[in-house]
Design a protein around this motif. Sequence first.
Motif, mmCIF file in Angstrom:
data_model
loop_
_atom_site.group_PDB
_atom_site.id
_atom_site.type_symbol
_atom_site.label_atom_id
_atom_site.label_comp_id
_atom_site.label_asym_id
_atom_site.label_seq_id
_atom_site.Cartn_x
_atom_site.Cartn_y
_atom_site.Cartn_z
ATOM 1 N N TYR A 1 -2.146 163.103 40.369
ATOM 2 C CA TYR A 1 -1.503 164.406 40.553
ATOM 3 C C TYR A 1 -2.431 165.368 41.281
ATOM 4 N N ALA A 2 -3.701 165.379 40.910
ATOM 5 C CA ALA A 2 -4.676 166.275 41.540
ATOM 6 C C ALA A 2 -4.782 165.995 43.037
ATOM 7 N N GLU B 1 -0.370 171.421 37.228
ATOM 8 C CA GLU B 1 0.219 170.966 35.967
ATOM 9 C C GLU B 1 -0.878 170.422 35.078
ATOM 10 N N GLY B 2 -0.941 170.891 33.858
ATOM 11 C CA GLY B 2 -1.941 170.395 32.916
ATOM 12 C C GLY B 2 -1.418 169.318 32.000
ATOM 13 N N ASN B 3 -0.140 168.952 32.184
ATOM 14 C CA ASN B 3 0.472 167.948 31.322
ATOM 15 C C ASN B 3 1.191 166.898 32.157
ATOM 16 N N VAL B 4 0.438 166.016 32.760
ATOM 17 C CA VAL B 4 1.001 164.902 33.517
ATOM 18 C C VAL B 4 0.294 163.618 33.093
ATOM 19 N N ASP B 5 0.981 162.499 33.237
ATOM 20 C CA ASP B 5 0.427 161.223 32.763
ATOM 21 C C ASP B 5 -0.779 160.783 33.592
ATOM 22 N N ASP B 6 -0.638 160.840 34.901
ATOM 23 C CA ASP B 6 -1.724 160.405 35.789
ATOM 24 C C ASP B 6 -2.319 161.631 36.463
ATOM 25 N N ASP C 1 -3.430 170.079 28.901
ATOM 26 C CA ASP C 1 -2.719 169.820 27.643
ATOM 27 C C ASP C 1 -2.237 171.090 26.953
ATOM 28 N N LEU C 2 -2.024 172.147 27.722
ATOM 29 C CA LEU C 2 -1.434 173.368 27.187
ATOM 30 C C LEU C 2 -0.048 173.508 27.806
ATOM 31 N N PRO C 3 1.013 173.529 26.995
ATOM 32 C CA PRO C 3 2.362 173.645 27.565
ATOM 33 C C PRO C 3 2.469 174.868 28.475
ATOM 34 N N LYS C 4 3.157 174.724 29.583
ATOM 35 C CA LYS C 4 3.209 175.834 30.534
ATOM 36 C C LYS C 4 3.928 177.051 29.964
ATOM 37 N N GLU C 5 4.755 176.827 28.928
ATOM 38 C CA GLU C 5 5.443 177.949 28.287
ATOM 39 C C GLU C 5 4.540 178.688 27.306
ATOM 40 N N ASP C 6 3.356 178.129 27.015
ATOM 41 C CA ASP C 6 2.436 178.771 26.085
ATOM 42 C C ASP C 6 2.031 180.145 26.608
#
Length: 249
Positions: free
Chosen positions: A112-113, A103-108, A71-76
């Motif tokens: 994804y993992a 990716e830390g911001n995906v729905d499922d 839940d941290l935007p990748k642009e952070d």
Amino acid sequence: MKIYVCENYDRMSEVAANYVAAQITLKPNSILGLATGSTPEGLYRQLVEKYNKKEIDFNDIISFNLDEYLDLPKEDVNSYYTFMHENLFNHVNIKEENINIPEGNVDDIESYAMKYDNKIDSSGGIDLQVLGIGNNAHIGFNEPSDTFSRYTEVVNLTPETIEANARFFDNEDDVPKKAISMGIGTIMKSKKIVLIASGEEKAQAVNDMINGRIDPKVPASILQLHEDVLVVLDEAAAKKIDKKLYKKI
């Protein structure tokens, strides 16, 4: 497990970078597993220098990173996506499509993992995995637990890890409490592993990894079972291990 001890952080970074560079030279299309955090910064600086001197080429390299905050935007500024681009990827000729960072911001996230692990396998598996080690002996974000994790998954960060990572954020409350991380099983499938550690605060974890019993409460201890591990330490991180166990270089 082969152990090298170096005089200081810069020498440790140089030795580890030479090992990674040798892998790239011997197999220009290597699959590299990459780590983040303050410890590998020197290693990446060395690799960039070698690239600028035309000693190595990243054109055919494929990379898979160990982990990312949830839940941290990748642009952070504190994301590992940003870290890798600022410390390595922006300075070499690796193709953007060959870069893989969880990716830390995906729905499922669970689905994804699973796909992340499958992509590693379908790429041929990691040829060389770079690891650091946490103060509590975590590798990736695999924290002390009752069992060794097998696959990439969401993990809860321990208070110790959150406290250690707070130095990168404005305050401790801003540190994400969860991350997605390659599992121990995924890491152990790597053909080669190089683990780097620097500083006296890592000395106990390093000793437990090398001399302790294999225990999921000491995640890095599982590396005792891997057939090709190089551990590169500075003198401070090697403080608690017997000098007979390592080579000074």
